[in-house]
Design a protein around this motif. Structure first.
Motif, PDB file in Angstrom:
ATOM      1  N   ILE A 128       7.878 -18.009   6.120  1.00 25.02           N
ATOM      2  CA  ILE A 128       6.840 -17.345   5.356  1.00 25.02           C
ATOM      3  C   ILE A 128       5.552 -18.176   5.368  1.00 25.02           C
ATOM      4  O   ILE A 128       5.600 -19.401   5.251  1.00 25.02           O
ATOM      5  CB  ILE A 128       7.294 -17.080   3.895  1.00 25.02           C
ATOM      6  CG1 ILE A 128       6.232 -16.318   3.122  1.00 25.02           C
ATOM      7  CG2 ILE A 128       7.622 -18.397   3.196  1.00 25.02           C
ATOM      8  CD1 ILE A 128       6.700 -15.833   1.755  1.00 25.02           C
ATOM      9  N   SER A 129       4.435 -17.492   5.553  1.00 19.86           N
ATOM     10  CA  SER A 129       3.112 -18.132   5.412  1.00 19.86           C
ATOM     11  C   SER A 129       2.522 -17.636   4.104  1.00 19.86           C
ATOM     12  O   SER A 129       2.531 -16.426   3.833  1.00 19.86           O
ATOM     13  CB  SER A 129       2.177 -17.739   6.555  1.00 19.86           C
ATOM     14  OG  SER A 129       2.632 -18.233   7.782  1.00 19.86           O
ATOM     15  N   ILE A 130       2.012 -18.548   3.312  1.00 20.03           N
ATOM     16  CA  ILE A 130       1.370 -18.181   2.045  1.00 20.03           C
ATOM     17  C   ILE A 130      -0.036 -18.764   2.033  1.00 20.03           C
ATOM     18  O   ILE A 130      -0.218 -19.978   2.078  1.00 20.03           O
ATOM     19  CB  ILE A 130       2.157 -18.699   0.828  1.00 20.03           C
ATOM     20  CG1 ILE A 130       3.574 -18.114   0.833  1.00 20.03           C
ATOM     21  CG2 ILE A 130       1.435 -18.326  -0.469  1.00 20.03           C
ATOM     22  CD1 ILE A 130       4.473 -18.643  -0.283  1.00 20.03           C
ATOM     23  N   SER A 176      -2.947 -14.174  -3.344  1.00 18.93           N
ATOM     24  CA  SER A 176      -2.301 -14.823  -2.211  1.00 18.93           C
ATOM     25  C   SER A 176      -1.891 -13.771  -1.189  1.00 18.93           C
ATOM     26  O   SER A 176      -1.641 -12.613  -1.529  1.00 18.93           O
ATOM     27  CB  SER A 176      -1.088 -15.645  -2.667  1.00 18.93           C
ATOM     28  OG  SER A 176      -0.142 -14.828  -3.303  1.00 18.93           O
ATOM     29  N   HIS A 188       0.936 -13.150   1.725  1.00 16.23           N
ATOM     30  CA  HIS A 188       2.218 -13.586   2.272  1.00 16.23           C
ATOM     31  C   HIS A 188       2.450 -12.900   3.597  1.00 16.23           C
ATOM     32  O   HIS A 188       2.304 -11.665   3.698  1.00 16.23           O
ATOM     33  CB  HIS A 188       3.366 -13.241   1.310  1.00 16.23           C
ATOM     34  CG  HIS A 188       3.321 -14.015   0.029  1.00 16.23           C
ATOM     35  ND1 HIS A 188       4.465 -14.369  -0.658  1.00 16.23           N
ATOM     36  CD2 HIS A 188       2.287 -14.513  -0.695  1.00 16.23           C
ATOM     37  CE1 HIS A 188       4.131 -15.045  -1.747  1.00 16.23           C
ATOM     38  NE2 HIS A 188       2.816 -15.147  -1.793  1.00 16.23           N
ATOM     39  N   VAL A 229       5.447 -12.434   6.311  1.00 16.69           N
ATOM     40  CA  VAL A 229       6.879 -12.672   6.531  1.00 16.69           C
ATOM     41  C   VAL A 229       7.436 -11.654   7.546  1.00 16.69           C
ATOM     42  O   VAL A 229       7.300 -10.450   7.297  1.00 16.69           O
ATOM     43  CB  VAL A 229       7.693 -12.528   5.219  1.00 16.69           C
ATOM     44  CG1 VAL A 229       9.160 -12.844   5.462  1.00 16.69           C
ATOM     45  CG2 VAL A 229       7.139 -13.415   4.123  1.00 16.69           C
TER      46      VAL A 229
END
Lengths: 116, 115
Positions: free
Chosen positions: A18-20, A74, A76, A78
């Protein structure tokens, strides 16, 4: 005075994870928040947006969360893919001048690198 | 559908010279915007056209910048005379409706370097 802040200039993530990406804002009058993605030598590309009256919006692998009380949003991603490597800009829209025109106020961007 | 086209893609000029940037929006888009990104800083709003009229030019830095939109089609942004601090990437964007939530379609930008 910067009204939209992206405090992380860069982020590295393993493929599949996951990139946040985070964004903070100061002006409670913003009515929409948007994320743009930018590749080198190209213009920003619209990714996803969220109304100020919502707390979540989802589009495929991308989800944006909005916490109004904290003035924080934010993005996300995924699962993250190598093709997601780009600069991500957080932007907020609102009408600021007497002319009544919507303007986008951008953050400085976060460079995401997805490592295969 | 053709996207937003900007040219030149790069321009290097000397301080005091004049430069004209051009933007061709997506056909049928009444709203046209100019934004600028100075090195290391955020992308900032310059102005907004609705058809051929300037709806909002509150972001224009000073009177050395002149924007026009002939017949509601393409737009030009002239900088005269250019100063060192004008260096940056100038983006044009267009949209059918002036609503932030839909996002705008941006061009690839013109990188202006004033030396």
């Amino acid at each position: 005075d910067q009204q939209v802040k992206q405090n992380s200039p860069s982020l590295s993530v393993q493929e599949g994870r996951i990139s946040i990406l985070n964004c903070d804002y100061t002006n409670s009058m913003f009515d929409y928040f948007l994320w743009y993605k930018k590749y080198p030598a190209e213009g920003p590309t619209f990714l996803i947006s969220i109304s100020s009256i919502k707390d979540k919006n989802e589009d495929g692998r991308f989800t944006v969360f909005l916490n109004k009380s904290a003035k924080h949003l934010s993005l996300h991603i995924v699962p993250s893919q190598p093709g997601d490597s780009a600069v991500y800009f957080c932007a907020a829209s609102g009408i600021w001048s007497g002319a009544g025109s919507y303007q986008l106020t951008f953050g400085k961007g976060t460079k995401l690198s997805v490592i295969p | 559908e053709a996207g937003v086209t900007q040219f030149p893609s790069h321009s290097v000029i000397e301080k005091g010279q004049t430069v004209t940037l051009r933007c061709d929006p997506i056909s049928g888009h009444d709203n046209l915007y100019w934004y600028r990104r100075v090195m290391g800083k955020e992308i900032k709003f310059l102005l907004h056209f609705v058809k051929e009229s300037k709806q909002d030019e509150s972001g224009m830095p000073n009177n050395r910048f002149l924007a026009e939109r002939t017949g509601g089609t393409y737009s030009t942004l002239k900088v005269q005379p250019a100063e060192l601090e004008d260096s940056g990437v100038y983006f044009c964007a267009s949209s059918q409706v002036d609503r932030g939530r839909y996002g705008y379609t941006f061009g690839s930008g013109t990188r202006l370097t004033v030396v």
